[in-house]
Design an enzyme around this catalytic site. Structure first.
Site, PDB file in Angstrom:
ATOM      1  NE  ARG A  38      -4.583  -0.264   0.790  1.00 10.61           N
ATOM      2  CZ  ARG A  38      -5.897  -0.073   1.594  1.00 10.61           C
ATOM      3  NH1 ARG A  38      -5.975   0.359   2.798  1.00 10.61           N
ATOM      4  NH2 ARG A  38      -7.003  -0.438   0.729  1.00 10.61           N
ATOM      5  CB  VAL A  86      -6.155   0.384  11.846  1.00  7.19           C
ATOM      6  CG1 VAL A  86      -4.999   1.025  11.961  1.00  7.19           C
ATOM      7  CG2 VAL A  86      -6.943   0.332  13.231  1.00  7.19           C
ATOM      8  N   PRO A  89     -13.048  -4.424  11.233  1.00  6.24           N
ATOM      9  CG  PRO A  89     -12.010  -6.268  10.588  1.00  6.24           C
ATOM     10  CD  PRO A  89     -11.884  -4.986  11.107  1.00  6.24           C
ATOM     11  CD  GLU A 161     -15.003   3.711  -0.326  1.00  7.11           C
ATOM     12  OE1 GLU A 161     -14.838   2.994  -1.513  1.00  7.11           O
ATOM     13  OE2 GLU A 161     -14.831   3.257   0.817  1.00  7.11           O
ATOM     14  CG  LEU A 217     -21.242   3.037  15.592  1.00  5.96           C
ATOM     15  CD1 LEU A 217     -21.511   2.224  16.822  1.00  5.96           C
ATOM     16  CD2 LEU A 217     -20.831   2.283  14.506  1.00  5.96           C
ATOM     17  CB  ALA A 221     -27.808   3.203  11.910  1.00  8.28           C
ATOM     18  CB  CYS A 272     -19.048   1.736   6.537  1.00  7.68           C
ATOM     19  SG  CYS A 272     -17.095   1.966   6.614  1.00  7.68           S
ATOM     20  CG  PHE A 273     -24.258   2.127   4.675  1.00  3.09           C
ATOM     21  CD1 PHE A 273     -23.794   3.084   5.285  1.00  3.09           C
ATOM     22  CD2 PHE A 273     -25.313   2.125   3.702  1.00  3.09           C
ATOM     23  CE1 PHE A 273     -23.995   4.395   5.079  1.00  3.09           C
ATOM     24  CE2 PHE A 273     -25.261   3.630   3.221  1.00  3.09           C
ATOM     25  CZ  PHE A 273     -24.574   4.635   4.040  1.00  3.09           C
ATOM     26  CG  PHE A 334     -19.722   0.161  -2.804  1.00  3.85           C
ATOM     27  CD1 PHE A 334     -18.287   0.271  -2.569  1.00  3.85           C
ATOM     28  CD2 PHE A 334     -20.505   0.986  -1.894  1.00  3.85           C
ATOM     29  CE1 PHE A 334     -17.774   1.523  -2.126  1.00  3.85           C
ATOM     30  CE2 PHE A 334     -20.161   2.055  -1.349  1.00  3.85           C
ATOM     31  CZ  PHE A 334     -18.615   2.401  -1.495  1.00  3.85           C
TER      32      PHE A 334
HETATM   33  P1  NAD Z   1      -8.626   0.200   4.925  1.00  2.00           P
HETATM   34  O1  NAD Z   1      -8.779  -1.427   5.129  1.00  2.00           O
HETATM   35  O2  NAD Z   1      -8.806   0.683   3.286  1.00  2.00           O
HETATM   36  O3  NAD Z   1      -7.515   0.809   5.428  1.00  2.00           O
HETATM   37  C1  NAD Z   1      -6.970   0.296   6.685  1.00  2.00           C
HETATM   38  C2  NAD Z   1      -5.480   0.273   6.742  1.00  2.00           C
HETATM   39  O4  NAD Z   1      -4.836   0.249   7.874  1.00  2.00           O
HETATM   40  C3  NAD Z   1      -4.849  -0.996   5.849  1.00  2.00           C
HETATM   41  O5  NAD Z   1      -4.106  -0.388   4.933  1.00  2.00           O
HETATM   42  C4  NAD Z   1      -4.114  -1.658   6.935  1.00  2.00           C
HETATM   43  O6  NAD Z   1      -3.109  -2.039   6.493  1.00  2.00           O
HETATM   44  C5  NAD Z   1      -3.794  -0.618   8.049  1.00  2.00           C
HETATM   45  N1  NAD Z   1      -3.469  -1.221   9.172  1.00  2.00           N
HETATM   46  C6  NAD Z   1      -4.223  -1.998   9.998  1.00  2.00           C
HETATM   47  N2  NAD Z   1      -3.518  -2.435  10.961  1.00  2.00           N
HETATM   48  C7  NAD Z   1      -2.522  -1.383  11.308  1.00  2.00           C
HETATM   49  C8  NAD Z   1      -1.596  -1.240  12.216  1.00  2.00           C
HETATM   50  N3  NAD Z   1      -1.414  -1.873  13.480  1.00  2.00           N
HETATM   51  N4  NAD Z   1      -0.643  -0.310  11.957  1.00  2.00           N
HETATM   52  C9  NAD Z   1      -0.162   0.334  10.819  1.00  2.00           C
HETATM   53  N5  NAD Z   1      -1.309   0.017   9.702  1.00  2.00           N
HETATM   54  C10 NAD Z   1      -2.422  -0.833  10.092  1.00  2.00           C
HETATM   55  O7  NAD Z   1     -10.026   0.852   5.764  1.00  2.00           O
HETATM   56  P2  NAD Z   1     -10.832   2.209   5.500  1.00  2.00           P
HETATM   57  O8  NAD Z   1     -11.633   2.020   4.406  1.00  2.00           O
HETATM   58  O9  NAD Z   1      -9.976   3.400   5.324  1.00  2.00           O
HETATM   59  O10 NAD Z   1     -11.582   2.356   6.993  1.00  2.00           O
HETATM   60  C11 NAD Z   1     -10.858   2.689   7.944  1.00  2.00           C
HETATM   61  C12 NAD Z   1     -11.784   2.858   9.067  1.00  2.00           C
HETATM   62  O11 NAD Z   1     -12.517   4.088   8.839  1.00  2.00           O
HETATM   63  C13 NAD Z   1     -12.773   2.128   9.224  1.00  2.00           C
HETATM   64  O12 NAD Z   1     -13.071   2.015  10.766  1.00  2.00           O
HETATM   65  C14 NAD Z   1     -14.088   2.414   8.649  1.00  2.00           C
HETATM   66  O13 NAD Z   1     -15.250   1.941   9.124  1.00  2.00           O
HETATM   67  C15 NAD Z   1     -13.910   3.964   8.804  1.00  2.00           C
HETATM   68  N6  NAD Z   1     -14.623   4.628   7.665  1.00  2.00           N
HETATM   69  C16 NAD Z   1     -14.574   4.295   6.281  1.00  2.00           C
HETATM   70  C17 NAD Z   1     -14.887   5.057   5.302  1.00  2.00           C
HETATM   71  C18 NAD Z   1     -14.953   4.462   3.823  1.00  2.00           C
HETATM   72  O14 NAD Z   1     -15.650   5.043   3.071  1.00  2.00           O
HETATM   73  N7  NAD Z   1     -14.154   3.452   3.439  1.00  2.00           N
HETATM   74  C19 NAD Z   1     -15.510   5.996   5.741  1.00  2.00           C
HETATM   75  C20 NAD Z   1     -15.677   6.795   6.965  1.00  2.00           C
HETATM   76  C21 NAD Z   1     -15.247   5.623   7.855  1.00  2.00           C
HETATM   77  C1  UGA Z   2     -21.418   5.793   3.512  1.00  2.00           C
HETATM   78  C2  UGA Z   2     -21.820   7.100   3.980  1.00  2.00           C
HETATM   79  O1  UGA Z   2     -22.461   7.878   3.022  1.00  2.00           O
HETATM   80  C3  UGA Z   2     -20.490   8.060   4.459  1.00  2.00           C
HETATM   81  O2  UGA Z   2     -20.940   9.291   5.261  1.00  2.00           O
HETATM   82  C4  UGA Z   2     -19.966   7.357   5.616  1.00  2.00           C
HETATM   83  O3  UGA Z   2     -18.652   8.198   5.863  1.00  2.00           O
HETATM   84  C5  UGA Z   2     -19.350   6.057   5.090  1.00  2.00           C
HETATM   85  O4  UGA Z   2     -20.480   4.990   4.377  1.00  2.00           O
HETATM   86  C6  UGA Z   2     -18.530   5.082   5.731  1.00  2.00           C
HETATM   87  O5  UGA Z   2     -18.788   5.176   7.281  1.00  2.00           O
HETATM   88  O6  UGA Z   2     -17.765   4.093   5.378  1.00  2.00           O
HETATM   89  P1  UGA Z   2     -20.033   5.026   1.209  1.00  2.00           P
HETATM   90  O7  UGA Z   2     -20.423   3.712   1.575  1.00  2.00           O
HETATM   91  O8  UGA Z   2     -18.878   5.153   0.609  1.00  2.00           O
HETATM   92  O9  UGA Z   2     -20.280   6.168   2.363  1.00  2.00           O
HETATM   93  O10 UGA Z   2     -21.018   5.272  -0.050  1.00  2.00           O
HETATM   94  P2  UGA Z   2     -22.727   5.894  -0.121  1.00  2.00           P
HETATM   95  O11 UGA Z   2     -22.723   6.828  -0.980  1.00  2.00           O
HETATM   96  O12 UGA Z   2     -23.164   6.066   1.212  1.00  2.00           O
HETATM   97  O13 UGA Z   2     -23.145   4.440  -0.709  1.00  2.00           O
HETATM   98  C7  UGA Z   2     -23.415   3.195   0.156  1.00  2.00           C
HETATM   99  C8  UGA Z   2     -24.156   2.261  -0.834  1.00  2.00           C
HETATM  100  O14 UGA Z   2     -25.657   2.775  -0.725  1.00  2.00           O
HETATM  101  C9  UGA Z   2     -23.958   2.172  -2.267  1.00  2.00           C
HETATM  102  O15 UGA Z   2     -23.954   0.763  -2.633  1.00  2.00           O
HETATM  103  C10 UGA Z   2     -24.640   2.927  -3.021  1.00  2.00           C
HETATM  104  O16 UGA Z   2     -25.196   2.474  -4.234  1.00  2.00           O
HETATM  105  C11 UGA Z   2     -26.252   2.670  -2.097  1.00  2.00           C
HETATM  106  N1  UGA Z   2     -26.952   3.794  -2.078  1.00  2.00           N
HETATM  107  C12 UGA Z   2     -26.887   5.114  -1.789  1.00  2.00           C
HETATM  108  C13 UGA Z   2     -28.228   3.354  -2.589  1.00  2.00           C
HETATM  109  O17 UGA Z   2     -28.569   2.136  -2.946  1.00  2.00           O
HETATM  110  N2  UGA Z   2     -29.285   4.313  -2.813  1.00  2.00           N
HETATM  111  C14 UGA Z   2     -29.154   5.708  -2.396  1.00  2.00           C
HETATM  112  O18 UGA Z   2     -30.012   6.459  -2.422  1.00  2.00           O
HETATM  113  C15 UGA Z   2     -27.925   5.828  -1.916  1.00  2.00           C
END
Ligand code: NAD
Ligand code: UGA
Length: 469
Positions: A38, A86, A89, A161, A217, A221, A272-273, A334
């Site tokens: 990464r 980090v 899951p 995303e 959370l 939700a 996440c959802f 997704f």
């Molecule tokens: P991700 O899996 O893309 O990234 C996590 C990274 O942490 C990985 O690259 C992993 O190698 C690294 N890691 C794990 N343990 C480690 C350690 N001990 N030291 C150093 N690196 C370590 O995950 P993400 O999507 O970025 O999500 C991270 C957190 O943010 C989760 O809790 C998720 O719920 C939250 N979140 C995600 C999104 C999203 O859109 N993906 C949005 C809001 C919040």
């Molecule tokens: C979601 C939240 O929107 C973010 O605010 C939050 O930070 C993030 O989760 C997280 O905690 O990981 P994300 O999952 O990246 O973001 O994308 P969304 O745009 O929320 O879409 C989630 C899923 O719902 C997708 O599969 C999307 O296609 C679906 N969706 C969204 C629907 O089916 N209908 C809608 O009207 C909107």
């Protein structure tokens, strides 16, 4: 000069730190990760995640005040503020398996911080964690502190995303929770000062730690619940002749409800959802609130129902069998504008069709064949545990082919399933697609992005979510 270190160079850590570096040129920002692959990718021309606008920001800041490194301990030791981003899951085994958050990665990061710290630190929860996690982290840090002062803050991330850069540049709000002590308030102010470089202060909300943790959370939700609500109504629309787009529009025009997040779909996906709602359900159960747990569980049940309803519709429309029939799947991510496939509804739909022995040909502009094969062979919840992020297993699914063109995917197919709303799918030449498909030619639009009337005029049999056939 303040130094910020972020542990976890993923979908949240990478983009979030890139924006902080962009907006705070006087701050040195280092993103560290245990994954060498990464970090190598973050330091290359091909970033590890696809996110519109991200390349430009990284190019501008990388090497100036933004750095990516595997030297975790050094940068953690040097930093004033440490974000922990980090993965958190769902547990796959033991107590709470299938529901509770697995905080192994978080705990090992916290223990490492305690080990290497030589000066006072602000430790920021950026990952989404169960409410009260800060208490556990505080215990780990203070019991190993060697006299060092750690302040824990909760600063959950709300970016989505595909729109991460815009979400980070113009957030609806930034939420910071901290201890209600003089040291806690000072830490909150220090983090607030970072965001205040570009976020209007009235958008920076400060709360106690538990409110901040729980708000994240709750927000996920509520968002997922809107989708399950409209998807539940979509089933009723199909049964009654109502049109879910018209119903959602009419409902969303009520200013108390609002128009966003009411697009009926094949189901929500994303990392996440589901994970966060399961986590919420588990916390409710642990706190003796089974009714509340059941209420939120239903959001997931409807989402599962929507995905299996879609598969059933495909199979039943095609004379109750797809055995040996080629089904083209357009879109595997997704949602559009991301290459992320975590918990994508496409996995369940493809597995359902494979269960009925279909031959699937998949095209997605951003997802690789390796990723798709891995997703289709992996067990539920395993995807976010790094041990499983191995090269493709030798038992790749043979009935699945992955192609790099929508026309190739649909050649000779009996049916097309649209599972991601990529803009380019709207612009496809459907007459050409129809001409090269088996007849009758079916289209199942799981995102309601295609012009069904036009497709019917061409000769397709069209199924859209929540609309009359
Ligand atoms: P991700 O899996 O893309 O990234 C996590 C990274 O942490 C990985 O690259 C992993 O190698 C690294 N890691 C794990 N343990 C480690 C350690 N001990 N030291 C150093 N690196 C370590 O995950 P993400 O999507 O970025 O999500 C991270 C957190 O943010 C989760 O809790 C998720 O719920 C939250 N979140 C995600 C999104 C999203 O859109 N993906 C949005 C809001 C919040
Ligand atoms: C979601 C939240 O929107 C973010 O605010 C939050 O930070 C993030 O989760 C997280 O905690 O990981 P994300 O999952 O990246 O973001 O994308 P969304 O745009 O929320 O879409 C989630 C899923 O719902 C997708 O599969 C999307 O296609 C679906 N969706 C969204 C629907 O089916 N209908 C809608 O009207 C909107």
């Amino acid at each position: 000069m303040v130094k910020i270190c972020c542990i976890g160079a993923g979908y949240v850590g990478g983009p979030t730190m890139a924006i902080i570096a962009l907006k705070c040129p006087a701050v040195e920002v280092v993103v560290v990760d245990i994954s060498v692959a990464r970090i190598t990718a973050w330091n290359s021309e091909q970033l590890p995640i696809y996110e519109p606008g991200l390349d430009d920001v990284v190019k501008e800041c990388r090497g100036r005040n933004l750095f990516f490194s595997t030297d975790v301990e050094r940068h953690v030791a040097e930093a004033d503020i440490i974000f922990v981003s980090v993965n958190t899951p769902t547990k796959t085994r033991g107590l709470g398996a299938g529901k509770a958050a697995d905080l192994t990665y978080w705990e090992s990061a916290a223990r490492m911080i305690a080990d290497v710290a030589k000066s006072d630190k602000i430790v920021v929860e950026k990952s989404t964690v169960p409410v009260k996690t800060a208490e556990a982290i505080e215990k780990i840090l203070t019991h190993n502190s060697k006299g060092i002062n750690f302040q824990i803050l909760s600063n959950p991330e709300f970016l989505a995303e595909g729109t991460a850069i815009q979400d980070l540049l113009k957030p609806d709000r930034v939420l910071i929770g901290g201890r209600e002590t003089p040291e806690g308030r000072a830490a909150v102010e220090a983090l607030k000062a970072v965001y205040a470089q570009w976020v209007p202060v009235e958008r920076i909300i400060t709360t106690n730690l538990w409110s901040a943790e729980l708000s994240k959370l709750a927000a996920n939700a509520f968002l997922a619940q809107r989708i399950s609500s409209v998807n539940a109504i979509s089933a009723l629309c199909e049964a009654t002749g109502a049109d879910v787009t018209e119903v959602a529009y009419a409902v969303g025009r009520d200013s108390r409800i609002g128009p966003k997040f009411l697009n009926a779909s094949v189901g929500f996906g994303g990392s996440c959802f589901q994970k966060d709602i399961l986590n919420l359900v588990y916390i409710c159960e642990c706190n003796g609130l089974p009714e509340v747990a059941t209420y939120w569980k239903q959001v997931i049940k409807i989402n599962d129902y929507q995905k299996s309803r879609f598969v059933n519709r495909v199979v039943s429309s095609m004379f109750n069998t797809v055995s040996g029939k080629k089904v083209a799947v357009l879109g595997f991510a997704f949602k559009k504008d991301t290459g992320d496939t975590r918990e994508t509804p496409a996995i369940d739909v493809c597995k359902g069709l494979l269960g009925d022995k279909a031959a699937i040909s998949i095209y997605d502009p951003q997802v690789t064949e390796d990723q798709i094969q891995r997703d289709l062979t992996m067990n539920k919840f395993d995807w976010d545990h790094p041990i499983h992020l191995q090269p493709m297993s030798p038992t790749a699914v043979k009935q699945v082919s992955v192609v790099w063109d929508a026309y190739e995917a649909t050649r000779g197919a009996h049916a097309v399933c649209v599972l991601t709303e990529w803009d380019e799918f709207r612009a496809l030449d459907f007459q050409r697609i129809y001409n090269q498909m088996q007849k009758p030619a079916f289209i199942f639009d799981g995102r309601n992005v295609l012009d069904a009337d036009l497709l019917r005029r061409i000769g397709f049999i069209v199924y859209s979510i929540g609309k009359a056939l």
